[in-house]
Design a protein around this motif. Structure first.
Motif, mmCIF file in Angstrom:
data_model
loop_
_atom_site.group_PDB
_atom_site.id
_atom_site.type_symbol
_atom_site.label_atom_id
_atom_site.label_comp_id
_atom_site.label_asym_id
_atom_site.label_seq_id
_atom_site.Cartn_x
_atom_site.Cartn_y
_atom_site.Cartn_z
ATOM 1 N N MET A 50 -3.230 -21.217 5.510
ATOM 2 C CA MET A 50 -2.324 -22.314 5.170
ATOM 3 C C MET A 50 -1.373 -21.858 4.070
ATOM 4 O O MET A 50 -1.800 -21.316 3.054
ATOM 5 C CB MET A 50 -3.110 -23.531 4.696
ATOM 6 N N LEU A 51 -0.074 -22.033 4.291
ATOM 7 C CA LEU A 51 0.939 -21.803 3.269
ATOM 8 C C LEU A 51 1.611 -23.138 3.019
ATOM 9 O O LEU A 51 2.464 -23.571 3.780
ATOM 10 C CB LEU A 51 1.950 -20.749 3.707
ATOM 11 N N GLY A 52 1.184 -23.818 1.967
ATOM 12 C CA GLY A 52 1.606 -25.197 1.767
ATOM 13 C C GLY A 52 1.031 -26.052 2.872
ATOM 14 O O GLY A 52 -0.178 -26.069 3.112
ATOM 15 N N ASN A 53 1.889 -26.730 3.622
ATOM 16 C CA ASN A 53 1.459 -27.563 4.745
ATOM 17 C C ASN A 53 1.584 -26.841 6.079
ATOM 18 O O ASN A 53 1.345 -27.431 7.135
ATOM 19 C CB ASN A 53 2.287 -28.858 4.791
ATOM 20 N N ASP A 54 1.957 -25.574 6.035
ATOM 21 C CA ASP A 54 2.185 -24.812 7.257
ATOM 22 C C ASP A 54 0.990 -23.929 7.593
ATOM 23 O O ASP A 54 0.433 -23.251 6.723
ATOM 24 C CB ASP A 54 3.432 -23.939 7.122
ATOM 25 N N LEU A 55 0.633 -23.915 8.887
ATOM 26 C CA LEU A 55 -0.434 -23.047 9.367
ATOM 27 C C LEU A 55 0.173 -21.717 9.796
ATOM 28 O O LEU A 55 1.081 -21.681 10.633
ATOM 29 C CB LEU A 55 -1.162 -23.703 10.546
ATOM 30 N N ILE A 56 -0.293 -20.638 9.212
ATOM 31 C CA ILE A 56 0.201 -19.300 9.542
ATOM 32 C C ILE A 56 -0.776 -18.651 10.518
ATOM 33 O O ILE A 56 -1.933 -18.384 10.181
ATOM 34 C CB ILE A 56 0.353 -18.432 8.284
ATOM 35 N N ASN A 57 -0.299 -18.413 11.737
ATOM 36 C CA ASN A 57 -1.118 -17.791 12.781
ATOM 37 C C ASN A 57 -0.460 -16.470 13.166
ATOM 38 O O ASN A 57 0.637 -16.458 13.717
ATOM 39 C CB ASN A 57 -1.219 -18.719 13.992
ATOM 40 N N SER A 58 -1.128 -15.368 12.875
ATOM 41 C CA SER A 58 -0.552 -14.038 13.125
ATOM 42 C C SER A 58 -1.444 -13.202 14.022
ATOM 43 O O SER A 58 -1.567 -11.992 13.843
ATOM 44 C CB SER A 58 -0.313 -13.310 11.797
ATOM 45 N N LYS A 59 -2.051 -13.830 14.982
ATOM 46 C CA LYS A 59 -2.994 -13.102 15.841
ATOM 47 C C LYS A 59 -2.304 -12.241 16.891
ATOM 48 O O LYS A 59 -2.928 -11.372 17.476
ATOM 49 C CB LYS A 59 -3.969 -14.083 16.493
ATOM 50 N N GLU A 60 -1.000 -12.491 17.114
ATOM 51 C CA GLU A 60 -0.281 -11.631 18.056
ATOM 52 C C GLU A 60 -0.090 -10.247 17.447
ATOM 53 O O GLU A 60 0.402 -10.104 16.330
ATOM 54 C CB GLU A 60 1.073 -12.225 18.433
ATOM 55 N N ILE A 61 -0.471 -9.237 18.178
ATOM 56 C CA ILE A 61 -0.397 -7.848 17.711
ATOM 57 C C ILE A 61 1.038 -7.355 17.701
ATOM 58 O O ILE A 61 1.445 -6.613 16.801
ATOM 59 C CB ILE A 61 -1.255 -6.957 18.638
ATOM 60 N N THR A 62 1.835 -7.776 18.662
ATOM 61 C CA THR A 62 3.150 -7.195 18.904
ATOM 62 C C THR A 62 4.278 -8.081 18.390
ATOM 63 O O THR A 62 4.157 -9.301 18.311
ATOM 64 C CB THR A 62 3.357 -6.984 20.414
ATOM 65 N N LYS A 63 5.395 -7.440 18.075
ATOM 66 C CA LYS A 63 6.603 -8.165 17.687
ATOM 67 C C LYS A 63 7.831 -7.371 18.117
ATOM 68 O O LYS A 63 8.059 -6.254 17.654
ATOM 69 C CB LYS A 63 6.650 -8.405 16.179
ATOM 70 N N ARG A 64 8.607 -7.929 19.033
ATOM 71 C CA ARG A 64 9.906 -7.349 19.379
ATOM 72 C C ARG A 64 10.934 -7.996 18.465
ATOM 73 O O ARG A 64 11.141 -9.209 18.509
ATOM 74 C CB ARG A 64 10.276 -7.640 20.823
ATOM 75 N N GLU A 65 11.554 -7.192 17.638
ATOM 76 C CA GLU A 65 12.399 -7.732 16.575
ATOM 77 C C GLU A 65 13.852 -7.856 17.023
ATOM 78 O O GLU A 65 14.410 -6.936 17.615
ATOM 79 C CB GLU A 65 12.300 -6.853 15.334
ATOM 80 N N TYR A 66 14.455 -9.013 16.713
ATOM 81 C CA TYR A 66 15.881 -9.264 16.912
ATOM 82 C C TYR A 66 16.302 -9.054 18.367
ATOM 83 O O TYR A 66 17.398 -8.572 18.652
ATOM 84 C CB TYR A 66 16.718 -8.360 15.994
#
Length: 455
Positions: free
Chosen positions: A371-387
């Motif tokens: 939790m970051l403030g009222n936001d749930l941070i979910n980072s379970k995805e391994i991959t990220k295609r940027e931009y």
């Protein structure tokens, strides 16, 4: 009031990650503008030679190289997994090397008398790297780094700027604070086995427009930006350098580089960056912690010559307090095989500009939601295609083969399924599944080798 508290919390989180949460300087156009005056006629000529050498080091069939590597892994019968251990020996003194690179040399009790055998053990895209093999052994006796233009004999800077092949060892354990970036000449091995060598609290190591470099068995941490100045890069040349970028190890227009059994954390910029057409690189058996942007392969969306880039990541442990980029790639071909991804905050593997990424037999342990403030941070995805929009990246070749996913981690694949080549062919035997990774990476990082015993 609640909203104000959320903002304060967010600012505090950023402060905790400083200085490692800075964007990578190599991706900043202003940085390259500052660097251009540094490339005088000497470096321009070096760049031309390096470009030809890098092309010669490029493998036209990268799938075959990655397949040969995974075939050798499949022949290893890994021992039962226990906790991570740097000793490397069973109670009866027998060797516990658990992957094919380590088994090539670690079980020999006479490794200290046959140090250069290590160069025969590299696999993956950097498999032709020989470092200083065939040259004399040079022993570093002095940890000081006081003179950038005329380094003192006995220092590491003196050793790496000599002509010809050199196998560099250390007389005793020592902490070295580099006053400016350490610019290596080619055909060199830095071999820290048998002692504890720390490169810390100063500048990092630069491998620029050279070939044939091995860095093995040292610890690199708390690397800082330094102001630059007149710095020697070979026996015959020194010249002006602008500010260093704060990388632990910077590979710049270089080929045939092997980084093995290093422990790295907390550098101002990246831990390891490879850019400007660098290729034929293997990074293996290493342990990374406490950093934001871990590895950058290819710094610019405009530098298409990084299509030549081929890098193997094998048997590494991506550990505590890492955030992202393990690696982040532009262009090129990256083979991630049997690495242990136990921690990340944002994502593990990212990229843009259509890199090929083959993830094979890795273990991915997803982070817990936060939790970051009222936001749930979910980072379970391994991959990220940027931009990049999905309509574009869906054709990129990002494949996951025999990876193991734990705690909700998931890999978003793209590109056509690999049916005919490379992984169903006879020469493409699969690596060990991800369930073996804890054993294969058990001795990642700097080893505690003792002379006269298997390492």
């Amino acid at each position: 009031m609640a909203r104000s508290l959320d903002i304060i919390l967010f600012v505090l989180c950023l402060a905790i990650l400083t200085p490692t949460l800075n964007a990578n300087k190599l991706e900043n156009n202003e940085y390259w503008t500052e660097q251009r005056p540094e490339f005088d006629s000497y470096w321009q000529e070096r760049a031309k030679v390096a470009k030809q050498e890098n092309k010669a080091a490029y493998f036209k069939d990268p799938y075959a190289i990655s397949g040969n590597f995974t075939a050798s892994i499949s022949e290893i019968i890994a021992v039962k997994e226990k906790g991570r251990n740097l000793g490397g020996l069973k109670d009866d003194g027998t060797c516990l090397a658990t992957n094919p690179i380590d088994r090539c040399w670690r079980c020999d009790p006479n490794w200290a008398n046959n140090r250069q055998k290590l160069a025969d053990c590299v696999q993956g895209f950097g498999r032709n790297t020989r470092g200083g093999q065939g040259g004399p052994i040079y022993v570093v006796t002095d940890p000081s780094d006081d003179d950038m233009m005329n380094p003192k004999p006995g220092t590491l800077r003196y050793a790496v700027t000599r002509n010809g092949s050199l196998w560099i060892t250390f007389a005793r354990s020592m902490a070295i604070t580099l006053q400016q970036e350490l610019i290596m000449s080619g055909d060199k091995t830095i071999d820290g086995r048998g002692v504890d060598v720390y490169i810390s609290n100063g500048a990092g190591i630069t491998i620029q427009f050279v070939k044939n470099v091995i860095i093995h068995g040292i610890k690199i941490y708390d690397i800082q930006v330094r102001d630059g100045g007149m710095i020697r890069d070979s026996e015959a040349h020194y010249g002006f350098r602008t500010k260093s970028d704060g990388d632990g190890i910077s590979i710049f227009g270089a080929s045939n580089v092997w980084i093995d059994h290093v422990s790295m954390r907390n550098c101002t910029d990246g831990l390891i960056d490879a850019i400007m057409g660098s290729t034929a690189i293997t990074i293996s058996n290493s342990h990374f912690t406490d950093h934001n942007e871990v590895m950058l392969f290819g710094a610019s969306n405009d530098y298409s010559e990084d299509k030549i880039m081929q890098i193997t990541l094998a048997f590494n442990h991506f550990g505590k307090r890492l955030v992202q980029r393990m690696p982040r790639a532009r262009f090129g071909f990256v083979h991630c095989v049997n690495n242990d991804y136990t921690h990340w905050e944002m994502y593990a593997i990212g990229g843009s500009q259509n890199p090929t990424i083959i993830s094979e037999g890795n273990r991915f342990i997803g982070p817990y939601n936060k939790m970051l403030g009222n936001d749930l941070i979910n980072s379970k995805e391994i991959t990220k295609r940027e931009y990049t929009e999905e309509s574009e990246w869906k054709t990129w070749q990002w494949r996951s083969i025999n990876d193991e996913y734990i705690n909700g981690a998931f890999f978003v694949q793209s590109g056509p399924e690999l049916k005919d080549r490379p992984f169903s062919q006879k020469d493409m035997i699969k690596a060990k599944p991800g369930s073996f990774v804890g054993r294969l990476t058990r001795y990642s990082g700097n080893l505690r080798c003792r002379v006269g015993e298997p390492c």
